[in-house]
Write a protein that holds these residues in place. Sequence first.
Motif, mmCIF file in Angstrom:
data_model
loop_
_atom_site.group_PDB
_atom_site.id
_atom_site.type_symbol
_atom_site.label_atom_id
_atom_site.label_comp_id
_atom_site.label_asym_id
_atom_site.label_seq_id
_atom_site.Cartn_x
_atom_site.Cartn_y
_atom_site.Cartn_z
ATOM 1 N N SER A 1 25.787 39.162 -23.147
ATOM 2 C CA SER A 1 26.437 37.971 -23.690
ATOM 3 C C SER A 1 25.810 37.505 -24.999
ATOM 4 N N ASP A 2 24.483 37.626 -25.124
ATOM 5 C CA ASP A 2 23.843 37.191 -26.370
ATOM 6 C C ASP A 2 24.257 38.087 -27.543
ATOM 7 N N GLU B 1 27.808 37.233 -28.608
ATOM 8 C CA GLU B 1 27.819 36.042 -29.457
ATOM 9 C C GLU B 1 27.425 36.398 -30.894
ATOM 10 N N ASN C 1 30.306 38.410 -32.564
ATOM 11 C CA ASN C 1 31.417 37.557 -32.975
ATOM 12 C C ASN C 1 31.073 36.769 -34.227
ATOM 13 N N ASP C 2 29.808 36.405 -34.369
ATOM 14 C CA ASP C 2 29.385 35.687 -35.570
ATOM 15 C C ASP C 2 29.448 36.599 -36.791
#
Length: 349
Positions: free
Chosen positions: A329-330, A333, A336-337
Amino acid sequence: MMKFKKAISMLMMAVMVFAVSACGGTKQTKSEEGGKTVANGKYKVAFILNCSINDGGWGTACYSELVSACEKNADWSMEYTDNLSQDGYYDAMVAYCNAGFNLIYAPGGEYTDAVLQVANEYPDIAFAILNGDADVPEKAKNKNVSSLLPNAKQIGWIAGALAGLMSDTGTIAFIGGMELTTTVAKYDGYAEAAKYVADKEGKSINVLDAVYANSFDDSSKGIEFANAMMEQNADVFFGDASAVDSGARQAIDKHNSEKGKVEVYDIGQPADILGQNECVIGSQITDNSSLIELSFKAVEQGKFGGEVLYGDLQNGVLSVGKLSELVPSDKQEKYNDYIKQMKEDTFMK
């Protein structure tokens, strides 16, 4: 000589119609059920392909996008001929020209020479080359050829950023079908994005030299290349080689199965193929149907040809597919950034 050649092409058309119908290689979309009558019928687009529409990769994606474009534009119907050899491009296109098609669609720069030859002989037919070089329209003396050009470097960035985040061994790989300008640009973007992201993560990335199968349908080459590159410690793959990529994923899945865990990954393109193979962790998506629809409108308005239609993250032609649960998940994130930065034109700046 030209008259003789065209006579031969007319004969080839009759042969092809029989042969293609016999093998199920010609399809028509739902758009045939309705639509405006133009000349001898509706607008018709012909699709030629050097691989199979069922290859699970490039061929399948390109075919599906054209079907989608036709279904959204009821004035259009389509037919296709797949599994063509290079020496069959010319005859296939001439057959469709003589059959009254309005637009010939070729999904790759490798068709350029044949397209320009036929376009010069058929000034009233429109031709679109997906991933055609920016200077191709200028080479068509009748100004009836357009290039549909997704941003190849951004395609590479989308895959490279994920590879840079996910590689544990520090070595990643790229497999190409042919050494086309767009394929080289995808590799370059893939390499630079992976190195940039890895550096941000406090690690380094070794990008193996791109390998080329000189084919888009030889899955055995994909198996061979993937095995050789995994021996060099590559643990993330990206490709631009259609069925060759499918072979690579087959080899990766076998490797992971033998190891008892998924430790080597693949990134798909140009459609979302998450779930197709266990090794796939994400996909770069190219919405070629939107570029095709622009071609349709230009043909209808009598304005087609002599231009480049571009597609990128900014206008929505390029996007990102779903990510696998194998991507923590990290890292999702962070990824996506990075995609957001690409859209805002701040990536690597």
